[in-house]
Write a protein that holds these residues in place. Structure first.
Motif, short mmCIF file in Angstrom:
data_model
loop_
_atom_site.label_atom_id
_atom_site.label_comp_id
_atom_site.label_asym_id
_atom_site.label_seq_id
_atom_site.Cartn_x
_atom_site.Cartn_y
_atom_site.Cartn_z
N UNK A 29 0.54 -1.50 0.16
CA UNK A 29 -0.03 -0.08 -0.45
C UNK A 29 0.74 1.08 -0.50
N UNK A 30 -0.03 2.87 -0.24
CA UNK A 30 0.45 3.99 -0.15
C UNK A 30 1.91 4.00 0.93
N UNK A 31 1.08 3.68 2.22
CA UNK A 31 1.86 3.99 3.31
C UNK A 31 2.87 3.70 3.70
N UNK A 32 3.44 2.41 3.28
CA UNK A 32 4.69 2.08 3.04
C UNK A 32 4.96 1.77 2.33
N UNK A 33 5.11 1.92 1.09
CA UNK A 33 6.33 2.40 -0.59
C UNK A 33 6.47 3.69 0.50
N UNK A 34 5.49 4.84 0.94
CA UNK A 34 6.47 5.66 1.76
C UNK A 34 7.46 5.36 2.50
N UNK A 35 6.93 3.89 3.68
CA UNK A 35 8.12 3.70 4.67
C UNK A 35 9.17 3.33 4.08
N UNK A 36 8.95 2.55 3.09
CA UNK A 36 10.13 2.08 1.71
C UNK A 36 11.69 3.48 1.60
N UNK A 37 10.19 4.18 1.09
CA UNK A 37 11.12 5.52 0.54
C UNK A 37 12.34 5.54 1.54
N UNK A 38 11.63 6.50 2.77
CA UNK A 38 12.27 7.20 4.15
C UNK A 38 13.51 5.90 4.64
N UNK A 39 13.24 4.72 4.03
CA UNK A 39 14.05 4.12 4.98
C UNK A 39 15.17 4.22 4.23
N UNK A 40 15.09 3.85 2.72
CA UNK A 40 16.03 3.97 1.69
C UNK A 40 16.61 4.98 1.49
N UNK A 41 16.58 6.54 2.40
CA UNK A 41 16.77 7.57 2.78
C UNK A 41 16.29 8.32 1.65
N UNK A 42 15.16 8.26 1.03
CA UNK A 42 14.10 9.41 0.31
C UNK A 42 13.55 10.16 0.87
N UNK A 43 13.07 11.18 0.58
CA UNK A 43 11.16 11.83 0.96
C UNK A 43 10.28 10.40 0.11
N UNK A 44 9.11 10.94 1.03
CA UNK A 44 8.43 10.12 0.58
C UNK A 44 7.25 11.17 -0.70
N UNK A 45 6.95 10.31 -1.60
CA UNK A 45 6.13 10.09 -2.84
C UNK A 45 4.67 10.28 -2.96
#
Length: 245
Positions: free
Chosen positions: A56-72
């Motif tokens: 889901x989108x919430x978990x995609x944001x969390x993945x991005x943040x964990x990788x050092x990127x801003x949520x999309x």
């Protein structure tokens, strides 16, 4: 840490490295390097892997943040200005469904809005919206649980629905906490985790007794299409329809 999160989600989805690599159209060698932190993924790669994992989108944001990127993707509050159009659309659906009950739920099945028939059904007021949880109403001893004649059937259906949501959003999600709370309630441990047909009907009815009057309902669930915000993706509108059988 992104690598640990990726391995956890891959395990939750029951996918091997090969399965995920094929689904994401990347090499197993590159995926292995990402999981072992020998290679840092780009934001595009993070989203590609998240898509392959059906997150889901919430978990995609969390993945991005964990990788050092801003949520999309947005992650708005229900009462925020960003969600104004969604609230207006939900209000139209609630009003259009009167005189029958309809409620707006978030991912953790908190009641965000409800029309007057639904408020009367659950014995709540508009002022308490946002602080009521559908699972608590059904599972915790109280007037709503006591009003459900076929409680075991309804509770088992809701258990399946919660478990499916936890599978999709992960055990650390808000729904995970709701599920754990529900399983502490009387009779919850004896519920079957395997769905079965008990009612003998095509749709599982909700049999509800209020003030000595028994009503039977079936429900439909509406969600919003093409969401670009985590909250918008998680919103559902549950509408109760009279069941004449």
């Amino acid at each position: 840490m992104f690598s640990a999160m990726l391995r956890e989600w891959r395990g939750l989805r029951g996918m091997s490295q090969l399965d995920l690599a094929l689904s994401a159209e990347v090499s197993t060698r590159h995926l292995s390097f990402i999981e072992s932190e020998r290679s840092k993924p780009s934001s595009e790669m993070v989203l590609r892997l998240a898509e392959a994992l059906d997150l889901p989108l919430r978990e995609r944001n969390a993945m991005l943040v964990a990788a050092g990127f801003a949520p999309q993707f947005g992650d708005s509050d229900w009462q925020s200005e960003t969600m104004a159009d969604v609230r207006r659309a939900a209000t139209l659906l609630l009003r259009a469904h009167e005189p029958y009950p309809a409620i707006v739920l978030d991912m953790a099945l908190n009641v965000l809005d409800a029309n007057p028939p639904a408020l009367g059904m659950i014995g709540a007021s508009a002022e308490t919206l946002g602080g009521i949880n559908l699972v608590d109403l059904v599972y915790k001893p109280g007037p709503v649980r006591e009003s459900i004649i076929n409680w075991t059937d309804v509770a088992e259906y809701l258990l399946h629905r919660m478990r499916e949501s936890v599978r999709r959003h992960g055990p650390h999600s808000a729904m995970g906490a709701v599920l754990r709370r529900a399983m502490l309630q009387p009779g919850a441990a004896e519920l079957s985790v395997v769905r079965g047909q008990r009612s003998g009907t095509v749709l599982l009815p909700l049999e509800f007794r209020r003030d000595g009057v028994v009503t039977r309902w079936f429900t439909t669930v509406t969600s919003f299409g093409a969401p670009q915000d985590a909250m918008a993706e998680e919103i559902t509108i549950e509408q109760f329809h009279p069941n004449p059988n």
